[in-house]
Design a protein around this motif. Sequence first.
Motif, PDB file in Angstrom:
ATOM      1  N   ARG A  40       0.820  -1.199   0.000  1.00  0.00           N
ATOM      2  CA  ARG A  40       0.000   0.000   0.000  1.00  0.00           C
ATOM      3  C   ARG A  40       0.864   1.265   0.000  1.00  0.00           C
ATOM      4  NH1 ARG A  40      -5.522  -0.598   1.402  1.00  0.00           N
ATOM      5  NH2 ARG A  40      -6.100  -2.798   1.561  1.00  0.00           N
ATOM      6  N   THR A  41       1.980   1.226   0.713  1.00  0.00           N
ATOM      7  CA  THR A  41       2.874   2.388   0.712  1.00  0.00           C
ATOM      8  C   THR A  41       3.435   2.634  -0.680  1.00  0.00           C
ATOM      9  OG1 THR A  41       3.500   2.004   3.028  1.00  0.00           O
ATOM     10  CG2 THR A  41       4.961   3.382   1.704  1.00  0.00           C
ATOM     11  N   ALA A  42       3.833   1.548  -1.358  1.00  0.00           N
ATOM     12  CA  ALA A  42       4.339   1.687  -2.729  1.00  0.00           C
ATOM     13  C   ALA A  42       3.263   2.247  -3.639  1.00  0.00           C
ATOM     14  CB  ALA A  42       4.824   0.342  -3.250  1.00  0.00           C
ATOM     15  N   GLY A  43       2.008   1.870  -3.392  1.00  0.00           N
ATOM     16  CA  GLY A  43       0.908   2.401  -4.191  1.00  0.00           C
ATOM     17  C   GLY A  43       0.726   3.894  -3.981  1.00  0.00           C
ATOM     18  N   VAL A  44       0.895   4.336  -2.729  1.00  0.00           N
ATOM     19  CA  VAL A  44       0.820   5.768  -2.444  1.00  0.00           C
ATOM     20  C   VAL A  44       1.944   6.509  -3.165  1.00  0.00           C
ATOM     21  CG1 VAL A  44       1.066   7.512  -0.627  1.00  0.00           C
ATOM     22  CG2 VAL A  44      -0.342   5.491  -0.229  1.00  0.00           C
ATOM     23  N   VAL A  45       3.147   5.962  -3.099  1.00  0.00           N
ATOM     24  CA  VAL A  45       4.295   6.580  -3.765  1.00  0.00           C
ATOM     25  C   VAL A  45       4.040   6.696  -5.264  1.00  0.00           C
ATOM     26  CG1 VAL A  45       6.724   6.252  -4.386  1.00  0.00           C
ATOM     27  CG2 VAL A  45       5.973   5.864  -2.027  1.00  0.00           C
ATOM     28  N   ARG A  46       3.553   5.607  -5.858  1.00  0.00           N
ATOM     29  CA  ARG A  46       3.288   5.627  -7.303  1.00  0.00           C
ATOM     30  C   ARG A  46       2.229   6.668  -7.656  1.00  0.00           C
ATOM     31  NH1 ARG A  46      -0.597   3.240  -9.779  1.00  0.00           N
ATOM     32  NH2 ARG A  46      -1.011   1.777  -8.081  1.00  0.00           N
ATOM     33  N   HIS A  47       1.167   6.745  -6.845  1.00  0.00           N
ATOM     34  CA  HIS A  47       0.099   7.708  -7.112  1.00  0.00           C
ATOM     35  C   HIS A  47       0.608   9.147  -7.037  1.00  0.00           C
ATOM     36  CE1 HIS A  47      -3.958   9.378  -7.157  1.00  0.00           C
ATOM     37  NE2 HIS A  47      -3.626  10.111  -6.095  1.00  0.00           N
ATOM     38  N   LEU A  48       1.401   9.429  -6.024  1.00  0.00           N
ATOM     39  CA  LEU A  48       1.937  10.782  -5.875  1.00  0.00           C
ATOM     40  C   LEU A  48       2.920  11.110  -6.995  1.00  0.00           C
ATOM     41  CD1 LEU A  48       2.453  10.958  -1.993  1.00  0.00           C
ATOM     42  CD2 LEU A  48       0.582  11.914  -3.357  1.00  0.00           C
ATOM     43  N   GLU A  49       3.714  10.120  -7.394  1.00  0.00           N
ATOM     44  CA  GLU A  49       4.626  10.337  -8.522  1.00  0.00           C
ATOM     45  C   GLU A  49       3.850  10.705  -9.782  1.00  0.00           C
ATOM     46  OE1 GLU A  49       8.529   7.509  -7.704  1.00  0.00           O
ATOM     47  OE2 GLU A  49       6.771   6.656  -8.696  1.00  0.00           O
ATOM     48  N   GLU A  50       2.724  10.047  -9.997  1.00  0.00           N
ATOM     49  CA  GLU A  50       1.914  10.351 -11.172  1.00  0.00           C
ATOM     50  C   GLU A  50       1.394  11.782 -11.118  1.00  0.00           C
ATOM     51  OE1 GLU A  50      -1.057   7.323 -11.131  1.00  0.00           O
ATOM     52  OE2 GLU A  50       0.267   5.768 -11.967  1.00  0.00           O
ATOM     53  N   LEU A  51       0.977  12.233  -9.934  1.00  0.00           N
ATOM     54  CA  LEU A  51       0.506  13.606  -9.796  1.00  0.00           C
ATOM     55  C   LEU A  51       1.612  14.602 -10.127  1.00  0.00           C
ATOM     56  CD1 LEU A  51      -1.563  13.445  -6.467  1.00  0.00           C
ATOM     57  CD2 LEU A  51      -2.451  13.561  -8.803  1.00  0.00           C
ATOM     58  N   ILE A  52       2.833  14.259  -9.704  1.00  0.00           N
ATOM     59  CA  ILE A  52       3.969  15.168  -9.922  1.00  0.00           C
ATOM     60  C   ILE A  52       4.448  15.139 -11.368  1.00  0.00           C
ATOM     61  CG2 ILE A  52       6.378  15.622  -9.294  1.00  0.00           C
ATOM     62  CD1 ILE A  52       5.667  14.453  -6.496  1.00  0.00           C
ATOM     63  N   PHE A  53       4.688  13.919 -11.880  1.00  0.00           N
ATOM     64  CA  PHE A  53       5.305  13.809 -13.206  1.00  0.00           C
ATOM     65  C   PHE A  53       4.323  14.042 -14.347  1.00  0.00           C
ATOM     66  CE2 PHE A  53       8.334  10.866 -10.834  1.00  0.00           C
ATOM     67  CZ  PHE A  53       9.279  11.860 -10.667  1.00  0.00           C
ATOM     68  N   ASP A  54       3.038  13.826 -14.106  1.00  0.00           N
ATOM     69  CA  ASP A  54       2.054  14.082 -15.159  1.00  0.00           C
ATOM     70  C   ASP A  54       1.648  15.544 -15.229  1.00  0.00           C
ATOM     71  OD1 ASP A  54       2.151  11.424 -15.732  1.00  0.00           O
ATOM     72  OD2 ASP A  54       0.225  10.902 -14.821  1.00  0.00           O
ATOM     73  N   GLY A  55       2.175  16.342 -14.314  1.00  0.00           N
ATOM     74  CA  GLY A  55       1.916  17.776 -14.368  1.00  0.00           C
ATOM     75  C   GLY A  55       0.680  18.235 -13.628  1.00  0.00           C
ATOM     76  N   ASP A  56      -0.007  17.327 -12.914  1.00  0.00           N
ATOM     77  CA  ASP A  56      -1.175  17.742 -12.141  1.00  0.00           C
ATOM     78  C   ASP A  56      -0.771  18.678 -11.003  1.00  0.00           C
ATOM     79  OD1 ASP A  56      -2.873  16.193 -13.709  1.00  0.00           O
ATOM     80  OD2 ASP A  56      -2.592  14.418 -12.468  1.00  0.00           O
ATOM     81  N   LEU A  57       0.416  18.476 -10.490  1.00  0.00           N
ATOM     82  CA  LEU A  57       0.951  19.344  -9.440  1.00  0.00           C
ATOM     83  C   LEU A  57       2.293  19.912  -9.907  1.00  0.00           C
ATOM     84  CD1 LEU A  57       0.232  17.199  -6.243  1.00  0.00           C
ATOM     85  CD2 LEU A  57      -0.935  19.294  -6.936  1.00  0.00           C
ATOM     86  N   GLN A  58       2.428  21.218  -9.843  1.00  0.00           N
ATOM     87  CA  GLN A  58       3.641  21.894 -10.276  1.00  0.00           C
ATOM     88  C   GLN A  58       4.554  22.157  -9.077  1.00  0.00           C
ATOM     89  OE1 GLN A  58       4.318  22.468 -13.546  1.00  0.00           O
ATOM     90  NE2 GLN A  58       2.390  21.355 -13.919  1.00  0.00           N
ATOM     91  N   PRO A  59       5.851  22.382  -9.308  1.00  0.00           N
ATOM     92  CA  PRO A  59       6.753  22.724  -8.203  1.00  0.00           C
ATOM     93  C   PRO A  59       6.219  23.895  -7.392  1.00  0.00           C
ATOM     94  CG  PRO A  59       8.016  22.256 -10.180  1.00  0.00           C
ATOM     95  CD  PRO A  59       6.569  22.257 -10.595  1.00  0.00           C
ATOM     96  N   GLY A  60       6.229  23.720  -6.075  1.00  0.00           N
ATOM     97  CA  GLY A  60       5.729  24.754  -5.191  1.00  0.00           C
ATOM     98  C   GLY A  60       4.296  24.546  -4.752  1.00  0.00           C
ATOM     99  N   GLN A  61       3.540  23.741  -5.503  1.00  0.00           N
ATOM    100  CA  GLN A  61       2.149  23.487  -5.142  1.00  0.00           C
ATOM    101  C   GLN A  61       2.060  22.469  -4.010  1.00  0.00           C
ATOM    102  OE1 GLN A  61       0.400  22.677  -9.213  1.00  0.00           O
ATOM    103  NE2 GLN A  61      -1.185  24.039  -8.402  1.00  0.00           N
TER     104      GLN A  61
END
Length: 243
Positions: free
Chosen positions: A12-33
């Motif tokens: 489950r922790t790895a799933g959280v990491v993967r989900h957050l990575e997707e938010l960051i790398f797919d551009g849903d969240l920008q640096p500073g957000q």
Amino acid sequence: MADDTELNGESRTAGVVRHLEELIFDGDLQPGQFLPSEGELATAMGVSRLTVREGVRTLEARGLLEVRRGRRPAVAHPNAAPLSGFFAASLRRDPRNLLELVEVRLALEVHATTLAAQQATRTALSSLELAYDTMRQATDEESFNQADVRFHAVLAAASGNQVISFLIEAMDEPMHESRLRSLRGHLARGRSMDDIMDEHARILAAVRERDARAAAEAMREHLVQTRMDLRAFLALPTADGQG
């Protein structure tokens, strides 16, 4: 079900990491957000807040998130902190790895200097000249060392290659002691501070003149001398394995 139970082949922790990575790398969240709240993330992913917290800590350690007390985690601006930690740990294990680090610098900085000579902007050239002048005006080893670090960082940035710039930045802190040690070896070889300034002056002049070949050769010669200085330091009786 425990939070570390595997689900679809991953914890489950790895799933959280993967989900957050997707938010960051797919551009849903920008640096500073900021990330959504811990509770919102836990509900959205069907995990506990503790699991979300573990995932956030993992990404903080990798330099992808910034965590400050009393505030939600934010997406980090690109930085070299994780790599810097790796280089520093390598040198703590064996200070003689400094020589290997110089070999890495030879591969990176000679090419970075070639690129800088080809495409440095007017602003980058001004910053490089300022860093050189700061070196020339330094009154002690520490301020000279800091200006030296700045010169190489500005030169890497002038290359226009962000990855190279990050790698050079990552070596700044580990190379701090290296530069002080190489300076001791430099003086032990009977050379002077003027010799070091001349090496940097040749690099600066070649970059300013857009002579990529001369710039690369000047940087190569500077780093070869640095390698010789480090070897001289390691041979000093006072080095005593601390090189």
